[in-house]
Design a protein around this motif. Structure first.
Motif, PDB file in Angstrom:
ATOM      1  N   UNK A 168     -41.972 -19.237  15.109  1.00 11.51           N
ATOM      2  CA  UNK A 168     -43.215 -18.567  15.484  1.00 11.51           C
ATOM      3  C   UNK A 168     -44.394 -19.307  14.859  1.00 11.51           C
ATOM      4  N   UNK A 169     -45.422 -19.525  15.658  1.00  8.20           N
ATOM      5  CA  UNK A 169     -46.637 -20.200  15.187  1.00  8.20           C
ATOM      6  C   UNK A 169     -47.801 -19.215  15.166  1.00  8.20           C
ATOM      7  N   UNK A 170     -48.500 -19.167  14.043  1.00  6.59           N
ATOM      8  CA  UNK A 170     -49.709 -18.357  13.906  1.00  6.59           C
ATOM      9  C   UNK A 170     -50.893 -19.317  13.791  1.00  6.59           C
ATOM     10  N   UNK A 171     -51.877 -19.153  14.664  1.00  2.59           N
ATOM     11  CA  UNK A 171     -53.096 -19.961  14.603  1.00  2.59           C
ATOM     12  C   UNK A 171     -54.278 -19.051  14.305  1.00  2.59           C
ATOM     13  N   UNK A 172     -55.058 -19.405  13.316  1.00  2.00           N
ATOM     14  CA  UNK A 172     -56.279 -18.665  13.019  1.00  2.00           C
ATOM     15  C   UNK A 172     -57.370 -19.135  13.981  1.00  2.00           C
ATOM     16  N   UNK A 173     -57.666 -18.301  14.976  1.00  2.00           N
ATOM     17  CA  UNK A 173     -58.713 -18.637  15.946  1.00  2.00           C
ATOM     18  C   UNK A 173     -60.094 -18.504  15.327  1.00  2.00           C
ATOM     19  N   UNK A 174     -60.233 -17.552  14.429  1.00  2.00           N
ATOM     20  CA  UNK A 174     -61.500 -17.349  13.746  1.00  2.00           C
ATOM     21  C   UNK A 174     -61.259 -16.644  12.432  1.00  2.00           C
ATOM     22  N   UNK A 175     -62.070 -16.950  11.433  1.00  2.00           N
ATOM     23  CA  UNK A 175     -61.901 -16.362  10.102  1.00  2.00           C
ATOM     24  C   UNK A 175     -63.211 -15.793   9.560  1.00  2.00           C
ATOM     25  N   UNK A 176     -64.222 -15.714  10.407  1.00  2.00           N
ATOM     26  CA  UNK A 176     -65.529 -15.252   9.971  1.00  2.00           C
ATOM     27  C   UNK A 176     -65.831 -13.845  10.434  1.00  2.00           C
ATOM     28  N   UNK A 177     -67.072 -13.426  10.239  1.00  2.00           N
ATOM     29  CA  UNK A 177     -67.477 -12.063  10.528  1.00  2.00           C
ATOM     30  C   UNK A 177     -68.960 -12.012  10.831  1.00  2.00           C
ATOM     31  N   UNK A 178     -69.357 -10.983  11.564  1.00  2.00           N
ATOM     32  CA  UNK A 178     -70.778 -10.743  11.810  1.00  2.00           C
ATOM     33  C   UNK A 178     -71.476 -10.213  10.563  1.00  2.00           C
ATOM     34  N   UNK A 203     -50.691 -15.639  18.194  1.00  2.00           N
ATOM     35  CA  UNK A 203     -49.262 -15.645  17.875  1.00  2.00           C
ATOM     36  C   UNK A 203     -48.509 -16.238  19.051  1.00  2.00           C
ATOM     37  N   UNK A 204     -47.710 -17.277  18.808  1.00  2.00           N
ATOM     38  CA  UNK A 204     -46.920 -17.916  19.856  1.00  2.00           C
ATOM     39  C   UNK A 204     -45.465 -17.992  19.415  1.00  2.00           C
ATOM     40  N   UNK A 205     -44.577 -17.530  20.291  1.00  2.00           N
ATOM     41  CA  UNK A 205     -43.157 -17.579  19.964  1.00  2.00           C
ATOM     42  C   UNK A 205     -42.333 -17.496  21.248  1.00  2.00           C
ATOM     43  N   UNK A 206     -41.492 -18.495  21.466  1.00  2.00           N
ATOM     44  CA  UNK A 206     -40.574 -18.531  22.606  1.00  2.00           C
ATOM     45  C   UNK A 206     -41.282 -18.249  23.931  1.00  2.00           C
ATOM     46  N   UNK A 207     -42.441 -18.878  24.094  1.00  2.00           N
ATOM     47  CA  UNK A 207     -43.181 -18.754  25.337  1.00  2.00           C
ATOM     48  C   UNK A 207     -44.098 -17.557  25.429  1.00  2.00           C
ATOM     49  N   UNK A 208     -44.027 -16.643  24.474  1.00  2.00           N
ATOM     50  CA  UNK A 208     -44.893 -15.468  24.460  1.00  2.00           C
ATOM     51  C   UNK A 208     -46.165 -15.798  23.683  1.00  2.00           C
ATOM     52  N   UNK A 209     -47.341 -15.455  24.266  1.00  2.00           N
ATOM     53  CA  UNK A 209     -48.630 -15.787  23.661  1.00  2.00           C
ATOM     54  C   UNK A 209     -49.442 -14.497  23.509  1.00  2.00           C
ATOM     55  N   UNK A 210     -49.789 -14.159  22.273  1.00  2.00           N
ATOM     56  CA  UNK A 210     -50.455 -12.896  21.962  1.00  2.00           C
ATOM     57  C   UNK A 210     -51.656 -13.174  21.065  1.00  2.00           C
ATOM     58  N   UNK A 211     -52.767 -12.519  21.352  1.00  2.00           N
ATOM     59  CA  UNK A 211     -53.965 -12.617  20.521  1.00  2.00           C
ATOM     60  C   UNK A 211     -54.216 -11.264  19.866  1.00  2.00           C
ATOM     61  N   UNK A 214     -58.280 -18.855   4.380  1.00  2.00           N
ATOM     62  CA  UNK A 214     -57.939 -19.347   5.705  1.00  2.00           C
ATOM     63  C   UNK A 214     -59.164 -20.046   6.301  1.00  2.00           C
ATOM     64  N   UNK A 215     -58.945 -20.789   7.361  1.00  2.00           N
ATOM     65  CA  UNK A 215     -60.051 -21.442   8.062  1.00  2.00           C
ATOM     66  C   UNK A 215     -59.685 -21.553   9.539  1.00  2.00           C
ATOM     67  N   UNK A 216     -60.699 -21.654  10.362  1.00  2.00           N
ATOM     68  CA  UNK A 216     -60.481 -21.739  11.799  1.00  2.00           C
ATOM     69  C   UNK A 216     -59.619 -22.946  12.129  1.00  2.00           C
ATOM     70  N   UNK A 217     -58.570 -22.720  12.904  1.00  2.00           N
ATOM     71  CA  UNK A 217     -57.670 -23.801  13.306  1.00  2.00           C
ATOM     72  C   UNK A 217     -56.446 -23.934  12.418  1.00  2.00           C
ATOM     73  N   UNK A 218     -56.403 -23.241  11.297  1.00  2.00           N
ATOM     74  CA  UNK A 218     -55.220 -23.273  10.430  1.00  2.00           C
ATOM     75  C   UNK A 218     -54.015 -22.752  11.189  1.00  2.00           C
ATOM     76  N   UNK A 219     -52.899 -23.470  11.104  1.00  2.00           N
ATOM     77  CA  UNK A 219     -51.663 -23.053  11.757  1.00  2.00           C
ATOM     78  C   UNK A 219     -50.566 -22.846  10.714  1.00  2.00           C
ATOM     79  N   UNK A 220     -49.809 -21.771  10.915  1.00  2.00           N
ATOM     80  CA  UNK A 220     -48.676 -21.449  10.052  1.00  2.00           C
ATOM     81  C   UNK A 220     -47.419 -21.366  10.890  1.00  2.00           C
ATOM     82  N   UNK A 221     -46.325 -21.900  10.393  1.00  2.00           N
ATOM     83  CA  UNK A 221     -45.022 -21.748  11.035  1.00  2.00           C
ATOM     84  C   UNK A 221     -44.224 -20.740  10.211  1.00  2.00           C
ATOM     85  N   UNK A 222     -43.826 -19.653  10.829  1.00  2.00           N
ATOM     86  CA  UNK A 222     -43.140 -18.602  10.072  1.00  2.00           C
ATOM     87  C   UNK A 222     -41.807 -18.269  10.724  1.00  2.00           C
TER      88      UNK A 222
END
Length: 253
Positions: A1-11, A40-48, A245-253
């Motif tokens: 499973x791959x986790x990508x941080x799309x954004x890490x900031x706030x208004x 979140x991406x895992x075995x073809x499933x893509x979730x935000x 964390x930072x935008x674009x950081x990827x984790x493999x879990x």
């Protein structure tokens, strides 16, 4: 499973006009933070998780070609405002996107995006299938999400545990019962808005204390205001096992 941080900031704490502070003018890409979201991406499933105002930019930047589902933490605009842009995925996939939210958040979506839910479906509007979530675990395909309720001042917000990964944003307090759902996570993501006290968000010190209490092998801090400071500087202050964390950081879990 791959986790990508799309954004890490706030208004929160972000000026509405051009800012010349050291964070906003930093040449370090890690200091350029879009609104908080993960992929979140895992075995073809893509979730935000959450589609804030920067959703379209985040999808393009990460070259996301497919979207199966969006899971919402809560209804504040910095977490839902980009929902309209799922229409590109509707067109590409020739079908609706699944949306998971509790009843309160669903009511907010129906207010903010009323045209999606009207009886007369105007051509080209976003297509989605709403799914109700509560306190019990739920599955999206083969992926099980366990809700973790935290309080954003007095507003309940859903965090989520997936396997040994727990993601929490906009927390100020967490009950002992909900902490038990988090314990044993190998990776924890928790919000850290700024150093100064805030009525509805963890400060940096509060986030670090929470991370130490939970005891995950690795903790990443997200939902970061420009008031917190530059990534390079804050990183030197953090104890071992806790990182920004930072935008674009990827984790493999």
């Amino acid at each position: 499973m791959t986790i990508t941080f799309l954004g890490t900031g706030t208004s929160q704490g972000v000026p509405v006009i051009a800012c010349n502070c050291e964070v906003c003018t930093s040449a370090d890409a890690r200091d350029a933070r879009l609104r908080t979201s993960i992929l979140i991406e895992d075995k073809g499933k893509v979730i935000v998780v959450d589609s804030g105002p920067d959703f379209r930019q985040q999808m393009l930047r990460a070259n996301v070609q497919r979207l199966d589902a969006i899971v919402f933490t809560h209804e504040h605009k910095d977490h839902i405002a980009g929902l309209d842009d799922i229409r590109a995925f509707n067109y590409r996939q020739k079908g609706p996107v699944d949306v998971y939210a509790d009843l309160r958040v669903q009511a907010a979506l129906k207010r903010e995006f009323y045209y999606i839910f009207e009886e007369f479906k105007y051509p080209g509007i976003p297509q989605l299938n709403l799914h109700i979530i509560g306190a019990e675990p739920f599955d999206i395909g083969h992926i099980t999400f366990t809700p973790v309720e935290v309080l954003h001042y007095k507003l309940p917000v859903q965090g989520f545990r997936v396997n040994d990964f727990t993601y929490i944003t906009d927390a100020k307090t967490v009950s002992d019962e909900e902490k038990e759902k988090i314990r044993g996570s190998k990776i924890l993501v928790i919000n850290a808005l700024q150093k100064e006290n805030h009525i509805s968000h963890f400060t940096l010190d509060e986030a670090v204390a929470f991370a130490k209490e939970i005891g995950a092998e690795k903790t990443y801090l997200t939902h970061i205001s420009h008031r917190l400071g530059k990534h390079h500087d804050i990183a030197k202050e953090l104890p071992r096992g806790i990182e920004l964390a930072y935008d674009g950081l990827q984790l493999e879990i």
